[in-house]
Write a protein that holds these residues in place. Structure first.
Motif, short mmCIF file in Angstrom:
data_model
loop_
_atom_site.label_atom_id
_atom_site.label_comp_id
_atom_site.label_asym_id
_atom_site.label_seq_id
_atom_site.Cartn_x
_atom_site.Cartn_y
_atom_site.Cartn_z
N GLU A 256 0.84 -1.19 0.00
CA GLU A 256 0.00 0.00 0.00
C GLU A 256 0.89 1.26 0.00
O GLU A 256 2.02 1.23 0.48
CB GLU A 256 -0.91 0.01 1.23
N HIS A 257 0.30 2.33 -0.52
CA HIS A 257 1.02 3.60 -0.55
C HIS A 257 1.08 4.19 0.85
O HIS A 257 0.06 4.29 1.55
CB HIS A 257 0.31 4.57 -1.50
N GLN A 258 2.28 4.58 1.28
CA GLN A 258 2.46 5.17 2.60
C GLN A 258 2.51 6.69 2.47
O GLN A 258 3.49 7.26 1.96
CB GLN A 258 3.75 4.66 3.24
N VAL A 259 1.44 7.35 2.92
CA VAL A 259 1.33 8.81 2.76
C VAL A 259 2.44 9.52 3.52
O VAL A 259 3.03 10.49 3.04
CB VAL A 259 -0.06 9.29 3.25
N GLU A 260 2.76 9.03 4.72
CA GLU A 260 3.80 9.68 5.52
C GLU A 260 5.16 9.62 4.83
O GLU A 260 5.90 10.61 4.77
CB GLU A 260 3.90 9.03 6.91
N THR A 261 5.48 8.47 4.27
CA THR A 261 6.75 8.32 3.56
C THR A 261 6.79 9.21 2.33
O THR A 261 7.80 9.86 2.03
CB THR A 261 6.95 6.85 3.14
N ALA A 262 5.67 9.24 1.61
CA ALA A 262 5.61 10.07 0.40
C ALA A 262 5.74 11.55 0.74
O ALA A 262 6.39 12.31 0.01
CB ALA A 262 4.30 9.81 -0.34
N SER A 263 5.14 11.98 1.84
CA SER A 263 5.20 13.39 2.23
C SER A 263 6.60 13.81 2.64
O SER A 263 6.99 14.97 2.46
CB SER A 263 4.22 13.67 3.38
N ALA A 264 7.35 12.86 3.19
CA ALA A 264 8.70 13.19 3.65
C ALA A 264 9.72 13.22 2.52
O ALA A 264 10.80 13.80 2.68
CB ALA A 264 9.14 12.17 4.71
N ARG A 265 9.39 12.63 1.38
CA ARG A 265 10.34 12.56 0.27
C ARG A 265 10.33 13.86 -0.53
O ARG A 265 9.27 14.38 -0.88
CB ARG A 265 10.01 11.40 -0.66
N ALA A 266 11.48 14.39 -0.85
CA ALA A 266 11.57 15.59 -1.69
C ALA A 266 11.12 15.24 -3.10
O ALA A 266 11.31 14.11 -3.57
CB ALA A 266 13.01 16.12 -1.71
#
Length: 636
Positions: free
Chosen positions: A468-478
């Motif tokens: 599943e897509h991890q929103v927290e991980t995606a938000s932290a990535r530049a």
């Protein structure tokens, strides 16, 4: 899914650095402030022709023309004194036209001087050069002087009355051909030795420019490089980028254009297979498509007919062999772009149907395929093309040919068909279709042309259930580096009839991520598409752009971001403008000191906003009222 080179040849070729074109010596002849003084003509006898080469331009003569050009740039734009100065300088140019044209520094100065020249002096210089046409046209410096002279026609062709008047006044100086006569004479000379000029590295530039002038249309690719030889990369600029600038020409020009273009038919094999000569035929097709479409179709049929009769390909039409050839594929790209829809349909059915997947995988043939997709305008042609290419989109991306995919998406946008299907195929190709939570990440994947696992650095075993897509991980990535083709892909998708999925992904970006997209040279155009697409509603637009709150100062202080902010401001309502101005006002001094920010501050009228709020609101209200009135007029 990166970009591969067009061919095995080197793409990083470097050219010798040019001189500063006289700038370093500019002060040597600068006149004192006040009254302009004309430079003294060069001493007589210092420009004698060399015994075994081109005429020699003496240092004294070179210095004179350098000072003359400097004085002309500093003189008032109009006035009797300037006219006299131009007249005297062009008299000296006429006397030493050949020596100037074949000297590197002299030719560069002569090109600038031709831009200042009125009609009659330019005709005299042209006449002086025409007597040595082959010498000048095939010289690495002289060719650009001839090009510059030809490119003065849009400026001077409307001066027929002035020309006739000057002929009467200057009759004592002997007969001079009119500008029209000079151009037609040049066309005749070139036509008499057409194969030679087209095949010469330098002479072919003259042929290409002459074709455009006779047709009354200057292609953007030619306007972008008025001097200096073209780089190999410039020559490879996609033909779809060439937007012509039209001007009126006499009927005799179009007649000579057709006569000149008929010369291609006599040696069609040479113009298809020879690299230098082929460029001339490509330009001819573009000009004829605009001005003489019937003759353009005749020329295209001649090319296709010739190629179709060559030795058969093992796997289909003989045309397929030439689509894989470095030189002839360039010509076929242009043919595909100028063919009328019915002829394009028949060409596809007779030669290309069933071969598109093979062409898409080929390092050279994928480019003509892209031009075919660029030329698709009917559902009848798009349907078989889409059905053939749709199963291999991921494979084409993996092979490093994303241009084929972007061109197919562009065709779906243009025709208005298969939009939902191609979007679903893109999601699958970038591994973000399933699970559905991954679809929120489609924008950064499309922008960077990276699959989901690559972009987020995941290691998934083949056959395993996608995570599943991890929103927290995606938000932290530049936000990743935006590619040009990735930007084009997103722009096409935002102009689809239902761009909701892409807009939701854009809305899921954090403020810093959206800021990085807006500050990117390629990514900033994605924001432009959000602001201009008729498929994006005002509510959807506001939902995406609200993530930029808190980022306006950084946006204003960026080269590309400031342009995006100007566009946002232009379409914003009064309430939104107050929010933007209030946020920018907190960093007023920082904006004023920034080379880009101070333009935004001026556009927003930030000083007025901070010191006289009521006056600012009245001013912005009046602007909004005028805008509404203009929009209602345009809608009516």
């Amino acid at each position: 899914m990166g970009l591969g080179p067009r061919s095995p040849h080197k793409v990083g070729r470097r050219f010798p650095a040019g001189s500063k074109r006289g700038r370093g010596a500019k002060g040597s002849g600068r006149s004192s402030p006040g009254r302009e003084r004309q430079p003294r003509p060069p001493p007589v006898g210092l420009s004698e022709p060399a015994a075994d080469s081109h005429p020699h331009l003496s240092p004294e003569a070179l210095g004179y023309f350098r000072r003359a050009l400097s004085a002309l740039k500093e003189a008032p734009e109009t006035g009797e004194e300037r006219d006299l100065m131009v007249h005297n300088i062009m008299k000296e140019v006429e006397a030493q036209a050949l020596a100037l044209s074949t000297n590197r520094t002299g030719s560069e100065m002569l090109q600038e001087l031709l831009g200042f020249s009125p009609l009659k002096p330019l005709c005299r210089v042209w006449a002086a050069l025409r007597s040595n046409l082959r010498t000048v046209a095939c010289h690495r410096c002289g060719v650009h002087v001839l090009q510059s002279a030809l490119l003065q026609l849009p400026r001077l062709l409307g001066s027929a009355a002035e020309e006739e008047e000057e002929r009467e006044e200057d009759g004592k100086d002997g007969p001079t051909e009119t500008l029209e006569e000079l151009v037609l004479g040049l066309a005749t000379d070139v036509c008499d030795d057409f194969l030679f000029y087209c095949g010469d590295t330098h002479g072919s530039f003259v042929v290409r420019t002459l074709l455009q002038v006779l047709g009354g249309t200057i292609l953007e690719s030619e306007r972008a490089r008025p001097r200096g030889s073209q780089s190999s990369e410039a020559q490879r600029a996609p033909a779809r980028e060439c937007k012509p600038a039209d001007f009126e020409v006499p009927e005799t020009f179009l007649n000579h254009l057709q006569d000149l273009s008929s010369c291609f038919l006599k040696d069609i094999a040479v113009f298809i297979t020879d690299k230098i000569s082929s460029f001339c035929l490509q330009v001819a097709l573009q000009v004829l498509h605009c001005k003489l479409p019937q003759f353009c179709a005749h020329l295209c049929n001649a090319v296709i007919s010739y190629l179709s009769t060559r030795s058969s390909s093992v796997d289909g039409s003989p045309l397929l062999l030439f689509l894989r050839d470095q030189t002839s594929s360039r010509l076929l790209e242009q043919v595909l772009l100028v063919l009328e829809p019915p002829r394009l349909q028949s060409l596809f059915e007779e030669h290309l149907q069933g071969q598109l997947q093979t062409l898409a995988a080929h390092p050279i043939a994928n480019f003509p395929l892209q031009r075919l997709l660029d030329a698709v305008t009917t559902p009848e042609l798009l349907s078989p093309v889409f059905e053939e290419l749709s199963p291999v989109l991921e494979a084409v991306l993996a092979q490093g040919h994303p241009g084929v995919v972007i061109a197919l998406v562009g065709a779906c946008r243009r025709v208005g068909a298969y939009q939902a299907k191609v979007l679903q195929l893109l999601l699958e190709a970038f591994h973000c279709a399933e699970p559905s939570s991954r679809q929120l990440a489609c924008v950064p994947l499309f922008a960077t042309l990276m699959a989901y696992e690559v972009y987020y650095g995941l290691t998934e075993e083949e056959g395993a259930v996608p995570a599943e897509h991890q929103v927290e991980t995606a938000s932290a990535r530049a936000f990743g580096d935006v590619t040009v083709l990735g930007s084009l892909l997103l722009q096409h998708l935002l102009h689809f009839s239902t761009p909701g999925l892409v807009l939701r992904s854009l809305g899921a970006l954090t403020g810093p991520q959206l800021l990085a997209l807006a500050q990117s040279p390629a990514g900033s155009h994605v924001l432009d598409a959000i602001l201009t697409s008729p498929s994006v509603t005002r509510k959807q637009r506001r939902r995406v752009l609200q993530n930029l709150k808190g980022q306006y100062v950084a946006l204003a202080c960026s080269r590309h971001g400031s342009r995006v902010l100007d566009a946002i401001w232009s379409g914003a309502a009064l309430g939104a403008r107050k929010e933007i101005a209030a946020e920018l006002g907190e960093k007023n001094q920082e904006l004023i000191r920034d080379p880009f920010g101070h333009h935004v501050a001026r556009n927003v009228a930030l000083t007025t906003f901070l010191k006289r709020r009521e006056a600012w609101e009245q001013q912005q209200g009046a602007v909004a009222k005028r805008k509404r009135a203009l929009n209602s007029i345009l809608e009516d």
